[in-house]
Enzyme design. Structure first.
Site, mmCIF file in Angstrom:
data_model
loop_
_atom_site.group_PDB
_atom_site.id
_atom_site.type_symbol
_atom_site.label_atom_id
_atom_site.label_comp_id
_atom_site.label_asym_id
_atom_site.label_seq_id
_atom_site.Cartn_x
_atom_site.Cartn_y
_atom_site.Cartn_z
ATOM 1 C CB CYS A 135 -13.233 -20.209 21.082
ATOM 2 S SG CYS A 135 -12.683 -21.989 20.433
ATOM 3 C CB CYS A 138 -14.032 -23.524 22.943
ATOM 4 S SG CYS A 138 -12.505 -22.934 22.225
ATOM 5 C CG ASP A 139 -17.403 -21.415 24.072
ATOM 6 O OD1 ASP A 139 -17.013 -22.251 24.907
ATOM 7 O OD2 ASP A 139 -16.842 -20.247 24.109
#
Ligand code: NAP
Length: 308
Positions: A135, A138-139
């Protein structure tokens, strides 16, 4: 077990589940939606949704999903966090086990969605959270001014690569063929971005790293077999998704890839159980089609309740 059965129990709170919940709550059916983690599903990991009608200029995935939730709240949809462990029939009722508790319902709509497919190569599992990610939204911010790779050739891989250019010094898109599956508009953007390098006909054979995290990817040119090592700090795997229907495998008919088979009206092989969204075998997995499925499944559940 609850004394008064629900009319509808929805498994999963992505776009399909929330749409089904909106329709059944608005129809005054006693509905419970069970979600394992965050409401919103895979869209929560999408930066910008550009092809959901009604939002010219696009809308952030989480914002869109918040609107779905607020819309459901207007009609009083009951939501519970929990893991669905099983489903069985008992007389005319379906019994759904959620975190060990048995809940009775007259119909079930399965909208459990899909999760990222794993590359299944050496080092991948060992470096999850230490350089391997599924992701970018997300990261991605953890990878400022370093080189990263995205593996895959579909819309997700293209979107992740473009998003990562905000942080990374260079983004390598590694794809196993010589043409992308991603839509033309995304391909144009990839080609126009000076930070993105596309590695065609290339497989990732292993993720390499040390105590600091990922340090390289072992690559292989599929046509010549030539092997090389690409130094980098992050690998984002975006090679499609696998449906989350394993917990129903003994009850419902699935295809070889694990999708739930339904008819055009979202009916599964078990009467009173419907499936909608990415968990269902279908030709196009988009928010728009998940929403369409959710609406159809809700109306079919309502019809089932009237007929039984
Ligand atoms: P996808 O379209 O199935 O693409 C998966 C990609 O990964 C393909 O390029 C495939 O290669 C590659 N791949 C699969 N298994 C692999 C393996 N083991 N090793 C290396 N490469 C592998 O998946 P997706 O991009 O996640 O998209 C899923 C669905 O969501 C699609 O319907 C897509 O259109 C939709 N989606 C839409 C949007 C949007 O509209 N904005 C955004 C994201 C996703 P091959 O090409 O060789 O098969």
């Amino acid at each position: 077990m609850t004394v008064q059965p629900y009319d509808v129990l929805i498994i999963g709170g992505g776009p399909a589940g929330l749409t089904a919940g909106l329709y059944t709550s608005r129809a005054k059916l006693r509905t419970l939606l069970v979600e394992r983690m965050l409401l919103g599903g895979q869209v929560m990991t999408t930066t910008k949704v550009e092809n959901y009608p009604g939002f010219p200029g696009g809308i952030d995935g989480p914002e869109l999903m918040l609107r779905f939730q607020e819309h459901c709240q207007e009609f009083g949809l009951e939501v519970r966090t929990g893991e669905v462990e099983g489903l069985r029939e008992n007389g005319g009722l379906k019994i759904v086990t959620v975190d060990g508790e048995e809940i009775a319902t007259r119909t079930v709509i399965v909208t459990s969605g899909a999760e990222p497919r794993k590359l299944d190569v050496l080092g991948e599992a060992a470096f999850v959270g230490r350089g391997v990610s599924y992701c970018a939204t997300c990261d991605g911010a953890f990878f400022k001014n370093v080189e990263v790779a995205v593996v895959g050739g579909g819309d997700t891989a293209a979107e992740e690569a473009l998003f990562l250019t905000r942080f990374a010094s260079r983004v390598h898109l590694i794809h196993r063929r010589d043409s992308l599956r991603a839509t033309a508009i995304l391909q144009e953007r990839l080609n126009a971005d000076p930070k993105i390098a596309i590695h065609w006909d290339t497989a990732v054979d292993a993720v390499v790293g040390d105590s600091s995290g990922v340090t390289a990817a072992k690559l292989r040119l599929l046509k010549s077999g030539a092997e090389s090592e690409l130094p980098l700090h992050g690998i984002f795997v975006a090679i499609g998704v696998v449906p989350k229907a394993h917990f129903l495998a003994e009850l419902l008919t699935l295809d070889a890839d694990g999708h739930i088979l339904t008819d055009a009206e979202c009916r599964t092989s078990m009467p009173g159980v419907f499936a909608a969204g990415d968990v269902r075998k279908k030709i196009l997995k988009q928010i728009a089609t998940a929403v369409g499925d959710g609406a159809v499944a809700a109306i079919m559940a309502e019809k089932y309740l009237m007929d039984h």
